[in-house]
Design a protein around this motif. Structure first.
Motif, PDB file in Angstrom:
ATOM      1  N   SER A  26     -38.856 -86.440 115.066  1.00 53.18           N
ATOM      2  CA  SER A  26     -39.554 -85.191 115.355  1.00 53.18           C
ATOM      3  C   SER A  26     -39.719 -84.338 114.103  1.00 53.18           C
ATOM      4  O   SER A  26     -40.796 -83.808 113.830  1.00 53.18           O
ATOM      5  N   HIS A  29     -42.247 -85.932 111.738  1.00 55.58           N
ATOM      6  CA  HIS A  29     -43.586 -85.815 112.322  1.00 55.58           C
ATOM      7  C   HIS A  29     -44.135 -84.403 112.121  1.00 55.58           C
ATOM      8  O   HIS A  29     -45.278 -84.225 111.674  1.00 55.58           O
ATOM      9  N   ILE A  55     -47.335 -91.030 110.533  1.00 55.21           N
ATOM     10  CA  ILE A  55     -47.214 -90.320 111.815  1.00 55.21           C
ATOM     11  C   ILE A  55     -47.354 -91.307 112.969  1.00 55.21           C
ATOM     12  O   ILE A  55     -46.596 -91.256 113.938  1.00 55.21           O
ATOM     13  N   GLU A  56     -48.300 -92.208 112.870  1.00 54.96           N
ATOM     14  CA  GLU A  56     -48.493 -93.209 113.931  1.00 54.96           C
ATOM     15  C   GLU A  56     -47.267 -94.120 114.043  1.00 54.96           C
ATOM     16  O   GLU A  56     -46.839 -94.454 115.149  1.00 54.96           O
ATOM     17  N   LEU A  58     -44.208 -93.279 113.355  1.00 53.57           N
ATOM     18  CA  LEU A  58     -43.181 -92.456 114.002  1.00 53.57           C
ATOM     19  C   LEU A  58     -43.411 -92.378 115.503  1.00 53.57           C
ATOM     20  O   LEU A  58     -42.465 -92.466 116.296  1.00 53.57           O
ATOM     21  N   ARG A  59     -44.655 -92.222 115.910  1.00 48.79           N
ATOM     22  CA  ARG A  59     -44.975 -92.173 117.345  1.00 48.79           C
ATOM     23  C   ARG A  59     -44.600 -93.476 118.026  1.00 48.79           C
ATOM     24  O   ARG A  59     -44.046 -93.481 119.133  1.00 48.79           O
ATOM     25  N   ARG A  62     -40.840 -93.661 118.315  1.00 50.11           N
ATOM     26  CA  ARG A  62     -40.418 -92.740 119.368  1.00 50.11           C
ATOM     27  C   ARG A  62     -40.664 -93.345 120.750  1.00 50.11           C
ATOM     28  O   ARG A  62     -39.784 -93.348 121.602  1.00 50.11           O
TER      29      ARG A  62
END
Length: 115
Positions: A26, A29, A55-56, A58-59, A62
């Motif tokens: 988080s 990101h 970012i992608e 990390l998503r 997650r």
């Protein structure tokens, strides 16, 4: 992108095994997204694409963590208020693409705090 109900998200963030990593995801990101929004001109197109790629990643990480905490029976759909005025996409640690007053009534008082 997967959607997870509130109970799933809370179980994951409260876990000793994955909670700390979700907080790291988080934080990174938010940092990257803030840089992309606030300092776009400071980066080349290639650098911005690398940041978006991160970012992608990390998503995806997650979502893979959250899927470990999803109920074996498919999670109930998040209640969405069709009359909600807020339909702007938002993404964060909990994986929902949009929030509204029905499922996150306390979000109106949130503020961004930087280091």
């Amino acid at each position: 992108m997967a959607e997870f109900n509130l109970q799933t998200r809370l179980r994951a963030i409260d876990s000793a095994e994955h909670g700390p990593r979700l907080l790291e995801i988080s934080g990174e990101h938010v940092r990257l997204a803030k840089e992309l929004i606030c300092n776009t001109s400071a980066y080349t197109m290639e650098q911005r694409e690398e940041m978006r790629g991160r970012i992608e990643q990390l998503r995806q990480e997650r979502d893979s963590i959250l899927s470990l905490y999803a109920d074996s029976v498919q999670d109930p759909e998040v209640i969405m208020d069709s009359g909600s005025q807020s339909s702007a996409p938002m993404s964060g640690i909990f994986g929902q693409e949009s929030f509204n007053a029905v499922d996150r009534p306390h979000t109106s008082s949130l503020r961004v705090v930087s280091d």
